[in-house]
Scaffold this motif. Structure first.
Motif, PDB file in Angstrom:
ATOM      1  N   SER A 103     -10.018  -2.079 -11.149  1.00 59.93           N
ATOM      2  CA  SER A 103     -10.378  -1.096 -10.122  1.00 59.93           C
ATOM      3  C   SER A 103     -10.709   0.262 -10.726  1.00 59.93           C
ATOM      4  CB  SER A 103      -9.246  -0.946  -9.103  1.00 59.93           C
ATOM      5  OG  SER A 103      -8.065  -0.474  -9.730  1.00 59.93           O
TER       6      SER A 103
ATOM      7  N   THR B  55       0.824  -1.201   0.000  1.00 65.72           N
ATOM      8  CA  THR B  55       0.000   0.000   0.000  1.00 65.72           C
ATOM      9  C   THR B  55       0.861   1.256   0.000  1.00 65.72           C
ATOM     10  OG1 THR B  55      -1.777  -1.149   1.167  1.00 65.72           O
ATOM     11  CG2 THR B  55      -1.801   1.266   1.227  1.00 65.72           C
TER      12      THR B  55
ATOM     13  N   SER C 253      -4.035 -10.306  -1.823  1.00 68.86           N
ATOM     14  CA  SER C 253      -4.104  -9.508  -3.049  1.00 68.86           C
ATOM     15  C   SER C 253      -4.886 -10.238  -4.140  1.00 68.86           C
ATOM     16  CB  SER C 253      -2.698  -9.173  -3.551  1.00 68.86           C
ATOM     17  OG  SER C 253      -1.964 -10.352  -3.817  1.00 68.86           O
TER      18      SER C 253
ATOM     19  N   SER D  47     -14.125  -3.046  -3.562  1.00 69.45           N
ATOM     20  CA  SER D  47     -13.114  -3.823  -2.847  1.00 69.45           C
ATOM     21  C   SER D  47     -13.779  -4.937  -2.058  1.00 69.45           C
ATOM     22  CB  SER D  47     -12.353  -2.908  -1.883  1.00 69.45           C
ATOM     23  OG  SER D  47     -13.212  -2.486  -0.841  1.00 69.45           O
ATOM     24  N   SER D  48     -12.970  -5.827  -1.496  1.00 70.67           N
ATOM     25  CA  SER D  48     -13.516  -6.919  -0.685  1.00 70.67           C
ATOM     26  C   SER D  48     -14.227  -6.379   0.548  1.00 70.67           C
ATOM     27  CB  SER D  48     -12.394  -7.881  -0.276  1.00 70.67           C
ATOM     28  OG  SER D  48     -11.392  -7.205   0.463  1.00 70.67           O
ATOM     29  N   HIS D  49     -13.786  -5.221   1.039  1.00 67.46           N
ATOM     30  CA  HIS D  49     -14.433  -4.651   2.223  1.00 67.46           C
ATOM     31  C   HIS D  49     -15.857  -4.208   1.904  1.00 67.46           C
ATOM     32  CE1 HIS D  49     -13.963  -3.447   6.363  1.00 67.46           C
ATOM     33  NE2 HIS D  49     -14.588  -2.310   6.102  1.00 67.46           N
TER      34      HIS D  49
ATOM     35  N   TYR E 141     -12.476  -7.075  -7.413  1.00 69.09           N
ATOM     36  CA  TYR E 141     -12.486  -5.952  -8.358  1.00 69.09           C
ATOM     37  C   TYR E 141     -12.937  -6.404  -9.746  1.00 69.09           C
ATOM     38  CZ  TYR E 141     -10.252  -2.485  -5.324  1.00 69.09           C
ATOM     39  OH  TYR E 141      -9.993  -1.577  -4.330  1.00 69.09           O
TER      40      TYR E 141
ATOM     41  N   ARG F 177     -11.241 -10.387   4.615  1.00 73.97           N
ATOM     42  CA  ARG F 177     -10.389 -11.038   3.623  1.00 73.97           C
ATOM     43  C   ARG F 177      -9.311 -11.895   4.276  1.00 73.97           C
ATOM     44  NH1 ARG F 177      -6.777  -7.061   0.035  1.00 73.97           N
ATOM     45  NH2 ARG F 177      -6.356  -6.419   2.169  1.00 73.97           N
TER      46      ARG F 177
ATOM     47  N   SER G 132      -9.609   8.206   0.835  1.00 72.19           N
ATOM     48  CA  SER G 132      -8.396   7.732   0.164  1.00 72.19           C
ATOM     49  C   SER G 132      -7.347   8.832   0.112  1.00 72.19           C
ATOM     50  CB  SER G 132      -8.720   7.250  -1.256  1.00 72.19           C
ATOM     51  OG  SER G 132      -9.548   6.108  -1.218  1.00 72.19           O
TER      52      SER G 132
ATOM     53  N   SER H 262      -8.510  -9.664  -3.472  1.00 68.69           N
ATOM     54  CA  SER H 262      -8.876  -8.313  -3.919  1.00 68.69           C
ATOM     55  C   SER H 262      -9.052  -8.267  -5.424  1.00 68.69           C
ATOM     56  CB  SER H 262      -7.802  -7.308  -3.491  1.00 68.69           C
ATOM     57  OG  SER H 262      -7.746  -7.179  -2.093  1.00 68.69           O
TER      58      SER H 262
END
Length: 336
Positions: free
Chosen positions: A273, A30, A236, A280-282, A243, A155, A75, A239
């Motif tokens: 993305s 990140t 990852s 996202s997975s969240h 996406y 995740r 973000s 994710s």
């Protein structure tokens, strides 16, 4: 103070190398991603020596990032927070003026902005799962998305599951904290729990295990439930699945943004993305939690299943409107 000249790209590499051992893999990636934008900005501004940085230039960078239409305010805050940490590290190696990090202006979020409202809706989840059930039944992608939606697991928790954690007879999975073998839970041992599974989820897991799951172990000799031919699935990879599959053009064949699917930049293998609708997975977790709450599942049951405290549940996950909450309470009152 005599500063040592240092180029932006070299500075970022030194920073990442210095922090490699202390940062988790995901955090490390990140930081690299966030600072790549800073390198790009320096290149556009012809800044080849970070000794030149001033508070004014750092503010101009913030404005430059803010103009990115795809960047949300939370973000932007995350990116500026990472930049501040990076600038403070540069001070320690005499790469920038002392205390320059204090001139990186913080992005202030309201409680609503901090909670984020992006979620996967039940209709979208149904569309994705229907598509996978038809064209990629019992694949790793299918099982992963279904598990995230059905169980509301994080995740990292889904990745942590072993084959032996799944009990087909009891129709449950045991979520366990195993930090010594690279699968810690966010809340440590307090996050350990048994999660009940539905008939259809068990049928899907049974078919995955019997027909498609590769017979592999991870580097610690454990048998991961979500496995690739190389071992345990990476966060990852999860994710990437989310996406890619949350793009409407994938599961519906249509684009709600009036883009030409054949030429859209978001249809590339590594650019999903960039689709305005991809999540996202969240967002799956948030959508699943909201769906459970809207289905009259008691908050304490949802919180226990998803490993979320009452306060966090209300602030970050419960996206029901006040009217929806009122009508649900009315149903309980009618039965008294």
């Amino acid at each position: 103070m005599n500063l040592e000249p240092i180029e932006p790209e070299h500075a970022v590499e030194l920073y990442l190398d210095d922090r490699r051992e202390e940062l988790a893999d995901l955090t490390y990636s990140t930081h690299r991603s966030r600072l790549s934008h800073f390198i790009q900005w320096c290149d556009e501004r012809d800044i080849d020596n970070l000794n030149e940085l001033t508070g004014r230039l750092l503010y101009e960078y913030r404005v430059w990032r803010r103009r990115d239409g795809n960047l949300s305010k939370p973000s932007l805050k995350s990116q500026m927070d990472t930049l501040r940490v990076f600038i403070r590290w540069l001070e320690s190696i005499e790469g920038v003026a002392p205390d320059l990090h204090m001139k990186v202006r913080a992005v202030t979020l309201t409680a609503e902005e901090n909670s984020r409202d992006v979620l996967l809706t039940p209709a979208e989840a149904d569309g994705i799962l229907e598509y996978l059930g038809k064209y990629s039944y019992a694949s790793l992608q299918h099982v992963t998305i279904a598990l995230l939606w059905h169980t509301m697991l994080r995740r990292g928790s889904a990745r942590a599951l072993d084959l032996s954690d799944y009990d087909a007879e009891e129709q449950s999975i045991a979520v366990q904290h195993r930090p010594d073998s690279d699968t810690p839970l966010k809340n440590g041992h307090n996050g350990e729990r048994l999660v009940a599974l539905s008939d259809w989820m068990c049928d899907l897991l049974d078919d995955w295990i019997a027909m498609q799951r590769p017979n592999v172990e991870d580097e610690f000799g454990r048998e991961p439930l979500l496995a690739t031919t190389h071992g345990r699935i990476h966060q990852s990879t999860i994710s990437t699945y989310v996406y890619r599959l949350s793009r409407p053009c994938v599961y519906s064949g249509a684009c709600p943004h009036d883009r030409d699917i054949d030429s859209c930049e978001a249809t590339g293998p590594d650019s999903a993305s960039k689709c305005p609708s991809s999540v996202s997975s969240h967002a799956i977790r948030r959508g699943a939690i909201t769906h459970h709450l809207n289905s009259n599942v008691p908050e304490n049951v949802v919180g226990g299943r998803a490993d979320v405290s009452q306060d966090v549940l209300e602030q970050h996950y419960d996206r029901r409107s006040d009217r929806e909450k009122m009508e649900q309470r009315r149903k309980f009152l009618d039965s008294l």
